[in-house]
Write an enzyme that holds these catalytic residues in place. Structure first.
Site, mmCIF file in Angstrom:
data_model
loop_
_atom_site.group_PDB
_atom_site.id
_atom_site.type_symbol
_atom_site.label_atom_id
_atom_site.label_comp_id
_atom_site.label_asym_id
_atom_site.label_seq_id
_atom_site.Cartn_x
_atom_site.Cartn_y
_atom_site.Cartn_z
ATOM 1 N N GLN A 98 0.992 -1.159 0.044
ATOM 2 C CA GLN A 98 -0.050 0.032 0.084
ATOM 3 C C GLN A 98 1.035 1.161 0.062
ATOM 4 O O GLN A 98 1.619 1.444 0.830
ATOM 5 C CB GLN A 98 -0.882 0.131 1.071
ATOM 6 C CG GLN A 98 -1.878 1.131 1.371
ATOM 7 C CD GLN A 98 -2.707 1.334 2.579
ATOM 8 O OE1 GLN A 98 -1.945 1.638 3.571
ATOM 9 N NE2 GLN A 98 -4.046 1.155 2.448
ATOM 10 N N TYR A 168 -6.103 10.776 3.902
ATOM 11 C CA TYR A 168 -4.877 11.113 3.509
ATOM 12 C C TYR A 168 -4.798 12.013 2.109
ATOM 13 O O TYR A 168 -5.605 12.458 1.987
ATOM 14 C CB TYR A 168 -4.207 9.626 3.328
ATOM 15 C CG TYR A 168 -4.012 8.822 4.412
ATOM 16 C CD1 TYR A 168 -4.718 8.752 5.548
ATOM 17 C CD2 TYR A 168 -2.791 8.028 4.599
ATOM 18 C CE1 TYR A 168 -4.495 8.136 6.744
ATOM 19 C CE2 TYR A 168 -2.463 7.162 5.817
ATOM 20 C CZ TYR A 168 -3.283 7.303 6.736
ATOM 21 O OH TYR A 168 -3.058 6.586 7.775
ATOM 22 N N ARG A 344 -9.621 -6.959 10.918
ATOM 23 C CA ARG A 344 -9.447 -7.156 12.228
ATOM 24 C C ARG A 344 -9.708 -8.409 12.632
ATOM 25 O O ARG A 344 -8.988 -9.197 13.566
ATOM 26 C CB ARG A 344 -10.848 -6.327 12.934
ATOM 27 C CG ARG A 344 -10.377 -4.741 13.230
ATOM 28 C CD ARG A 344 -11.667 -3.896 13.503
ATOM 29 N NE ARG A 344 -12.534 -4.325 12.333
ATOM 30 C CZ ARG A 344 -13.944 -3.507 12.585
ATOM 31 N NH1 ARG A 344 -14.082 -3.132 13.775
ATOM 32 N NH2 ARG A 344 -14.796 -3.646 11.542
#
Length: 398
Positions: A98, A168, A344
């Site tokens: 990423q 971002y 998660r």
């Protein structure tokens, strides 16, 4: 119905199934270099059965990190990243890097360089004004993404995921509340999307068809005056028409202003406050409830938004959010999504996918307490998983 466990393709890649480990910052790079701990983190989920694991966060510049401990893409990092991709490949999985720039989410105090944003405002993280890039500097940031993608190829990655989400830098340019520029990168949606589109094209040009190129795109920021779902649908259509991407992973929320829209479930305000220095902690007690809102958890909780993209687009899409069992995976396949991403649930159980393949009734042990969120400042982990801590020694060769 599409079989989620059957081999498939993503751009030039052949993947063993349709399940991707989503990028979740690992907090295991204290010297901004790969550690054995980081390698083991990704090796473990690769051994657990995912088709591809995503390394987060490979910043395109030193100032593009949320703090100075994160990896940024430079030649010094390549040998360690190569060890990581080799370890993932040995388990039969692919590896994705990423890449992106944290922009207004960067911690200027930690990075010791100003944070960057499309327009000037005060950074609550760095306690300093943001730096507003000139048009020339925007061009340099686009080139930095292309250079990072080349280094990812050199490091043995099979894919790069460009970060267009969570406010971002590229995401902040998309946001009308954060981007108040008056030049060709501000104002109209077409102008606000220019930066992201230029990055996608530059990355594709840099890597060609050697690796897959994907992007994580906000469907909405979840804040008043922010990037909205109708705007995101249009941007996604432009990205599809530009033909630089092999897939879009659909996300939501703002790390700057509304992070819980991505996570859903319990809001770990008390645990988050403990990670902050005293003055910031006191301020957080006043604004914590507004910053960490609560959204009820349910399986495939981003599906309602994401299915609108599925109706509008023909390109491959990755469904993220509440993918924890075979039922949610099959739901995504039935709705026409080519891939699903898990986060998660794999922190709690890295081998969850293997166990689902063996027993279709397997349920995730993740309780969506989100207490993993504050651990990104030390070593990202499920606090309910009783593993002994591992060393954080950096590989000084990379």
């Amino acid at each position: 119905m599409t079989d989620v466990f059957a081999p498939t393709t993503l751009g030039p890649l052949t993947l063993r199934n349709r399940v991707i480990k989503a990028a979740t910052f690992e907090g295991r790079t204290p010297d901004a270099l790969v550690t054995d701990d980081l390698i083991e983190f990704h090796r473990e989920v690769a051994a657990g059965g995912v088709a591809m694991t995503t390394v987060a966060y490979c910043a395109v510049a030193p100032g593009g990190r949320t703090d100075r401990h994160q990896i940024y893409m430079r030649p010094e990092a390549v040998p360690g990243l190569r060890r990581l991709t080799d370890a993932v490949h040995a388990e039969g999985a692919a590896a994705s890097a990423q890449i992106g720039h944290a922009g207004p989410v960067a911690n200027a105090a930690s990075n010791r360089v100003p944070a960057v944003a499309p327009s000037r405002f005060f950074s609550p993280l760095g306690m300093a004004p943001m730096k507003v890039p000139t048009i020339g500097e925007i061009g340099e940031l686009v080139a930095a993404h292309a250079d990072a993608a080349k280094l990812a190829v050199e490091s043995g990655f099979d894919a790069v995921e460009i970060h267009f989400g969570h406010n971002y830098l590229a995401s902040s340019f998309l946001s009308p509340i954060l981007n108040r520029r008056k030049d060709v990168y501000g104002g109209s949606l077409e102008n606000r999307a220019r930066f992201a589109r230029e990055i996608a094209r530059a990355v594709r040009e840099a890597v060609g068809d050697r690796v897959a190129v994907t992007a994580k795109l906000n469907m909405e920021d979840g804040i008043r005056g922010g990037f909205s779902l109708p705007e995101s649908l249009q941007v996604a259509s432009w990205l599809e028409a530009d033909d630089a991407l092999d897939a879009l992973e659909l996300t939501a929320g703002s790390s700057l202003l509304n992070p819980m829209l991505l996570f859903h479930g319990d809001a770990p305000r008390r645990e988050f406050a403990k990670t902050l220095p005293a003055p910031t902690r006191w301020g957080f007690r006043m604004v914590g409830k507004a910053f960490l809102r609560e959204y009820p958890y349910e399986k495939a909780y981003l599906l309602e938004r994401a299915r609108q993209f599925r109706r509008e687009l023909s390109m491959p899409l990755v469904l993220l959010g509440g993918i924890t069992d075979l039922e949610s995976m099959q739901l995504a396949m039935a709705e026409g999504f080519e891939f699903v991403a898990m986060g998660r649930a794999l922190l709690r159980e890295p081998d969850l996918l293997r166990r689902i393949q063996s027993d279709a009734a397997t349920e995730s042990a993740c309780v969506h307490c989100n207490e993993c969120m504050p651990t990104i400042y030390s070593r990202t982990r499920c606090v309910l998983r009783l593993d002994p801590p591992k060393p954080l020694t950096a590989d000084k060769t990379g």
